[in-house]
Write a protein that holds these residues in place. Structure first.
Motif, short mmCIF file in Angstrom:
data_model
loop_
_atom_site.label_atom_id
_atom_site.label_comp_id
_atom_site.label_asym_id
_atom_site.label_seq_id
_atom_site.Cartn_x
_atom_site.Cartn_y
_atom_site.Cartn_z
N LYS A 94 0.82 -1.21 0.00
CA LYS A 94 0.00 0.00 0.00
C LYS A 94 0.86 1.27 0.00
O LYS A 94 0.41 2.31 -0.47
CB LYS A 94 -0.95 0.01 1.21
CG LYS A 94 -2.04 -1.01 1.13
CD LYS A 94 -2.93 -0.70 -0.03
CE LYS A 94 -4.05 -1.69 -0.14
NZ LYS A 94 -4.84 -1.49 -1.34
N LYS A 95 2.08 1.19 0.53
CA LYS A 95 2.97 2.35 0.57
C LYS A 95 3.69 2.59 -0.76
O LYS A 95 4.27 3.65 -0.96
CB LYS A 95 4.03 2.16 1.66
CG LYS A 95 3.49 2.18 3.06
CD LYS A 95 4.63 1.96 4.05
CE LYS A 95 4.13 1.85 5.47
NZ LYS A 95 5.25 1.58 6.40
N MET A 96 3.67 1.61 -1.67
CA MET A 96 4.42 1.72 -2.92
C MET A 96 3.75 2.69 -3.89
O MET A 96 2.54 2.90 -3.86
CB MET A 96 4.50 0.35 -3.60
CG MET A 96 5.35 -0.64 -2.92
SD MET A 96 5.33 -2.18 -3.86
CE MET A 96 6.30 -3.19 -2.81
N SER A 97 4.57 3.21 -4.80
CA SER A 97 4.03 4.02 -5.88
C SER A 97 3.39 3.09 -6.92
O SER A 97 3.56 1.87 -6.88
CB SER A 97 5.15 4.84 -6.54
OG SER A 97 6.05 3.98 -7.21
N GLU A 98 2.66 3.67 -7.83
CA GLU A 98 1.96 2.88 -8.85
C GLU A 98 2.95 2.09 -9.72
O GLU A 98 2.70 0.95 -10.08
CB GLU A 98 1.09 3.79 -9.72
CG GLU A 98 0.10 3.05 -10.57
CD GLU A 98 -0.92 2.28 -9.76
OE1 GLU A 98 -1.30 1.18 -10.22
OE2 GLU A 98 -1.35 2.74 -8.69
N ASP A 101 5.50 -3.24 -11.00
CA ASP A 101 6.69 -4.10 -11.02
C ASP A 101 6.46 -5.35 -10.17
O ASP A 101 6.84 -6.46 -10.55
CB ASP A 101 7.92 -3.35 -10.53
CG ASP A 101 8.39 -2.29 -11.50
OD1 ASP A 101 8.00 -2.35 -12.69
OD2 ASP A 101 9.15 -1.39 -11.06
N VAL A 102 5.85 -5.16 -9.00
CA VAL A 102 5.57 -6.30 -8.11
C VAL A 102 4.59 -7.25 -8.77
O VAL A 102 4.77 -8.47 -8.75
CB VAL A 102 5.04 -5.81 -6.74
CG1 VAL A 102 4.48 -6.95 -5.92
CG2 VAL A 102 6.14 -5.09 -5.99
N THR A 136 3.64 -12.53 -11.14
CA THR A 136 2.91 -13.30 -12.14
C THR A 136 3.82 -13.90 -13.21
O THR A 136 3.33 -14.52 -14.15
CB THR A 136 1.83 -12.43 -12.82
OG1 THR A 136 2.45 -11.27 -13.37
CG2 THR A 136 0.76 -12.02 -11.82
N SER A 137 5.12 -13.73 -13.06
CA SER A 137 6.04 -14.31 -14.05
C SER A 137 6.10 -15.83 -13.86
O SER A 137 5.92 -16.35 -12.77
CB SER A 137 7.44 -13.70 -13.90
OG SER A 137 8.04 -14.14 -12.71
#
Length: 117
Positions: free
Chosen positions: A25-29, A34-35, A40-41
């Motif tokens: 929730k703290k990450m940028s868009e 990227d996550v 999903t790789s």
């Protein structure tokens, strides 16, 4: 139903999941995308994903008391370890470094089998 197993499940899955959700929730868009891409790789799903799924099945087995969960967990963990070893071998800059990275995986695999079977 084994109450100790439920507490173990909540501690070992619930707390890390909550912490990861809070950091997500703290990450940028851009970081979130990227996550999502990484998780999903195919490489992540067939290596870390299979090992985590086997860990969840091992934690659920004492709650439901179904021994087939332990067997499936062992199979999934084995597949994850094999695929991880292959990826390490193929992507290593030198084969000596690959061997040094694979040895701890083999030790982890033997501990997994010793502790659960």
């Amino acid at each position: 139903m084994n109450k100790d197993a439920i507490v173990r499940l909540v501690l070992m899955i619930g707390i890390p999941a909550f912490m990861m959700w809070r950091e997500y929730k703290k990450m940028s868009e851009e970081e979130r995308n990227d996550v999502k891409t990484e998780f999903t790789s195919k490489r992540f799903i067939f290596t870390g994903g299979l090992m985590v799924l086997s860990w969840v099945l091992l934690l659920l087995e004492p709650i439901f008391e179904m021994t087939w969960m332990k067997v499936i967990s062992g199979v999934l963990f084995s597949i994850g370890m094999i695929v991880s070893s292959v990826f390490i071998w193929l992507n290593a800059s030198s084969k000596w470094k690959a061997v040094l990275k694979i040895i701890p995986l083999l030790i982890l695999f033997s501990i997994f089998l010793w502790a659960n079977y």
